[in-house]
Enzyme design. Structure first.
Site, PDB file in Angstrom:
ATOM      1  N   GLY A 119       0.376  -6.695  -1.866  1.00  0.00           N
ATOM      2  CA  GLY A 119      -0.860  -6.087  -1.391  1.00  0.00           C
ATOM      3  C   GLY A 119      -1.344  -6.819  -0.169  1.00  0.00           C
ATOM      4  N   PRO A 120      -1.728  -8.116  -0.323  1.00  0.00           N
ATOM      5  CA  PRO A 120      -2.045  -8.899   0.871  1.00  0.00           C
ATOM      6  C   PRO A 120      -0.790  -9.006   1.743  1.00  0.00           C
ATOM      7  CG  PRO A 120      -2.801 -10.006  -1.121  1.00  0.00           C
ATOM      8  CD  PRO A 120      -1.908  -8.893  -1.559  1.00  0.00           C
ATOM      9  N   LEU A 121      -0.848  -8.469   2.926  1.00  0.00           N
ATOM     10  CA  LEU A 121       0.362  -8.328   3.739  1.00  0.00           C
ATOM     11  C   LEU A 121       0.951  -9.690   4.096  1.00  0.00           C
ATOM     12  CD1 LEU A 121      -0.893  -5.385   5.941  1.00  0.00           C
ATOM     13  CD2 LEU A 121       0.744  -5.284   4.060  1.00  0.00           C
TER      14      LEU A 121
ATOM     15  N   GLU B  88       2.814 -24.600   4.750  1.00  0.00           N
ATOM     16  CA  GLU B  88       2.219 -24.658   3.411  1.00  0.00           C
ATOM     17  C   GLU B  88       2.091 -23.282   2.776  1.00  0.00           C
ATOM     18  OE1 GLU B  88       0.917 -28.189   5.736  1.00  0.00           O
ATOM     19  OE2 GLU B  88       0.765 -26.032   6.098  1.00  0.00           O
TER      20      GLU B  88
ATOM     21  N   VAL C 109       2.536   2.351  14.128  1.00  0.00           N
ATOM     22  CA  VAL C 109       1.162   2.815  13.908  1.00  0.00           C
ATOM     23  C   VAL C 109       0.481   1.861  12.928  1.00  0.00           C
ATOM     24  CG1 VAL C 109      -0.291   4.664  12.982  1.00  0.00           C
ATOM     25  CG2 VAL C 109       1.702   5.229  14.382  1.00  0.00           C
TER      26      VAL C 109
ATOM     27  N   HIS D 281       0.825  -1.212   0.000  1.00  0.00           N
ATOM     28  CA  HIS D 281       0.000   0.000   0.000  1.00  0.00           C
ATOM     29  C   HIS D 281       0.856   1.259   0.000  1.00  0.00           C
ATOM     30  CE1 HIS D 281       0.717  -1.144   4.213  1.00  0.00           C
ATOM     31  NE2 HIS D 281       0.737   0.149   4.463  1.00  0.00           N
TER      32      HIS D 281
ATOM     33  N   ASN E   2       7.173   2.148  12.409  1.00  0.00           N
ATOM     34  CA  ASN E   2       6.570   3.417  12.844  1.00  0.00           C
ATOM     35  C   ASN E   2       5.559   3.237  13.968  1.00  0.00           C
ATOM     36  OD1 ASN E   2       3.981   2.780  11.640  1.00  0.00           O
ATOM     37  ND2 ASN E   2       4.813   3.396   9.646  1.00  0.00           N
TER      38      ASN E   2
END
Length: 706
Positions: free
Chosen positions: A126-128, A431, A199, A76, A197
């Site tokens: 994108g998907p962390l 997996e 946050v 992001h 950070n």
């Protein structure tokens, strides 16, 4: 303990760059009132340290093979990456493109998260947690190639993978799996930079996470370096990166304390994560920084001048490497030719001839047939790197003479040993990271690696986000999923993946293959190697009959075909995977009762959908013949091909394989009764052909029986 502050370098231009960068980020987010400004503002010093002083790359040749790889796992924060691509001279990242961020421009190269289709983006993130796992795959790729091809004086592959993560990435499951595994492997060519950070979206990180991140990484065998003033101190970050480059035998975490929304009105506030600051807030910051508040989207010329040497430096990297490879090929002709083929992403020209054609006639589990394919290919194709999530004993993929990809310093209690030249990976019970690492291997350079993973089919559900990311990025891997349907037997419903087929069949850019016998395995495996996208094989643990002369290597590649024909058929049966046996046996009973039965084998819906309209119509004969699919999975998705289903509509049960099929009514006698009744019903009411009928009843066995 934090790294001591390094001697200052170029402080004035660093400060100007950081101030201008933060304002540019805010302008980009403000124009469409959307985006993620805060971390990009806090990470500028990291970016200067990486793009200006550390990374080895070429803006004129972004796909140069030996470049350092950069992955923004916290995707992001993509404005951070786009702006540094722009400053470093990537021609496609123009000011116009930067302004297309969050716009309605169909052709924007600045999507809301980095996408692999665009230049200088190694993987879509994108998907962390996915990006850091991909980074481990990229680092494994480099280690393996270096171990196989580097010679004294000829380090043709020696690149480093740099990955930036945020607080959120380090809370995700695949990240934790990958951190553990990278430390175990001792990947000293992997550097993870933590944008610390403190946050998150909902407030400060300590509302959900109070662990000691540095201690966790140290416990996982990582070298840890801490930088205190990461929002501004470029020199100390550069020093940390130099120390990371000098580290041997361990990956490095650089824990950089940053400030989200640095110097702005929403500094250190969660609002900085994903909100526009507002025109007044931007105006105040520009005045504070000594900039003209009415000037937008602006870098001073001094900033461009500061980065102006990067394209020429990149050209020199590429030129020197090309000369090195040219000398290498002359010095080592055979190995050099193989290396050049790997660089081009080519498989050996004879790979098809390596696949076995001497197929069994006796009952054989499809997992056994698939194992034979993998072993035959992997033995002589260096592109293949295979592995399992602690189920090698069950899936049994290691081939004769295979070597493990392993930390060469590791001495295991069981005696397993290997080094970085090995091509079989023991991933452990991980997996999700296994499949995300496979994505990194596939993305290193398309075709250089053919990753093959293996596990029980049920456990690929743990890896679903990684497989989805492979499909999204059009990355190629082959996944060998064994113990499918209810055939896992005694392991029970926790291990019987009765619903997963619907997910994988629905996934775009993804091939779900469920062969019915060894011939179909042979044809589909060849097809999977040819395809540019990922494939998941759904394979039986239990033995299934073979059908020489009926099942077809070539027709299986078309996804569906006529297995047994009948003129003016009363009923068509679709058999898929191990339930092809049920279709064949049911057809015999129905024929004995005077019905004309057509059997279709249907191992891959997507391959079938790719055939011509004429072929599909000739096979299915939609609207003419009632068609029943027989499969020990849920029926969802079969409505497009069949008019009725004898399928699963409940979870499985712990019973031996023969008994579990019997328990759920998957025996030819029971199935034939239901189908006979269905044929009569359709003849009485042809409108039934236009709705999907579930012929399966839930088991009515006495649950109170003791």
């Amino acid at each position: 303990m934090a790294l001591a502050k390094a001697a200052s370098i170029n402080d004035d231009i660093h400060d100007l760059t950081m101030r201008a960068f933060r304002c540019y980020v805010l302008d980009l987010v403000e124009q469409y009132e959307g985006g993620h400004p805060g971390s990009a503002m806090g990470m500028v010093a990291m970016g200067i340290a990486l793009w200006k002083y550390t990374m080895k790359y070429s803006t004129n040749d972004p796909t140069w093979f030996n470049r350092d790889r950069f992955v923004l796992s916290n995707g992001h924060v993509c404005l951070f990456q786009y702006l540094f691509q722009h400053l470093s001279g990537l021609k496609s990242m123009t000011e116009k493109q930067l302004k297309s961020y969050h716009s309605s421009d169909y052709h924007s190269k600045c999507p809301g998260h980095p996408e692999i289709e665009n230049e200088a983006v190694e993987v879509t993130t994108g998907p962390l947690g996915q990006g850091i796992s991909n980074s481990v795959g990229l680092a494994i790729a480099s280690k393996n190639l270096g171990a196989l091809y580097n010679k004294p004086g000829y380090e043709v592959v020696n690149n480093t993978t740099y990955c930036i993560v945020g607080d959120a990435c380090l809370q995700e499951g695949p990240a934790l799996e990958s951190i553990s595994f990278a430390g175990h492997l001792g990947l000293d060519n992997l550097v993870v930079i933590y944008d610390n950070n403190q946050v998150c979206c909902d407030g400060s990180v300590d509302i959900a996470n109070t662990e000691d991140i540095s201690a966790k990484f140290r416990a996982c065998n990582w070298n840890v370096i801490e930088v205190e003033d990461g929002a501004r101190d470029v020199a100390t970050i550069v020093k940390a990166l130099e120390l990371a480059g000098a580290e041997k035998n361990r990956p490095t975490l650089i824990n950089v304390r940053t400030i989200i929304g640095t110097d702005s009105a929403f500094q250190n506030h969660c609002a900085a994560h994903g909100s526009a600051l507002g025109e007044e807030g931007i105006r105040e910051l520009k005045i504070k920084y000594g900039f003209n508040p009415s000037q937008k989207f602006h870098f001073p010329q001094e900033v461009y001048d500061f980065f102006s040497d990067i394209p020429a430096k990149g050209d020199e990297y590429v030129s020197n490497w090309n000369k090195l490879v040219s000398s290498y090929v002359k010095e080592f002709p055979e190995l050099g030719a193989e290396f050049q083929s790997r660089v081009k992403g080519e498989l050996p020209k004879n790979w098809k001839s390596l696949l076995p054609n001497n197929l069994p006639n006796e009952d054989t589990a499809t997992r056994t047939s698939a194992r034979a394919m993998v072993r035959a290919l992997a033995k002589d194709v260096p592109n293949v790197i295979a592995g399992s999530a602690d189920l090698s004993v069950s899936v049994n993929l290691p081939w004769p003479g295979s070597k493990y990809f392993e930390n060469p310093q590791l001495a295991t209690q069981c005696g397993l040993a290997g080094d970085y030249s090995g091509r079989y990976v023991e991933f452990g019970i991980r997996e999700h990271c296994m499949c995300a690492i496979a994505n990194g291997l596939a993305a290193f350079n398309k075709g250089t690696f053919l990753p093959i993973t293996s596990s029980f089919y049920m456990f690929y559900l743990y890896a679903a986000p990684a497989l989805r990311m492979a499909a999204l990025q059009e990355l190629k891997a082959i996944h060998i999923a064994t113990h499918d349907s209810i055939g896992a037997g005694e392991d029970g419903p926790t291990h019987q993946p009765i619903a997963q087929s619907a997910l994988w069949r629905a996934m775009p850019n993804f091939y779900y293959m469920r062969p019915g016998d060894a011939s179909e395995v042979r044809g589909l495996f060849e097809k999977a190697v040819e395809l540019p996208l990922s494939t998941l094989f759904s394979l039986s643990r239990h033995e299934v009959p073979q059908y020489p002369g009926k099942s077809s290597i070539e027709l299986a590649k078309r996804g569906g075909y006529v297995f047994e024909d009948a003129k003016d058929a009363d009923i068509q049966l679709i058999g898929a995977g191990s339930e092809l046996e049920q279709a064949v046996k049911t057809a015999r009973i129905l024929r004995s009762r005077g019905l004309k039965v057509r059997i279709l084998s249907f191992p891959c819906q997507r391959l079938f959908d790719e055939q011509s309209v004429g072929y599909r119509r000739s096979v299915l004969q939609r609207g003419k013949v009632p068609t029943v699919v027989i499969e020990a999975y849920v029926a969802y998705g079969w409505e497009r091909y069949a008019t009725a289903g004898y399928t699963m509509n409940t979870f499985g049960k712990s019973l031996p394989v023969e008994d579990v099929y019997e328990y759920f009514g998957f025996n030819p006698s029971e199935i034939s009764k239901k189908i006979e009744g269905y044929v009569r019903a359709v003849k009485a009411n042809p409108d039934l052909l236009y709705e999907f009928i579930d012929l399966t009843e839930k088991p009515k066995h006495d649950q109170n029986h003791l």
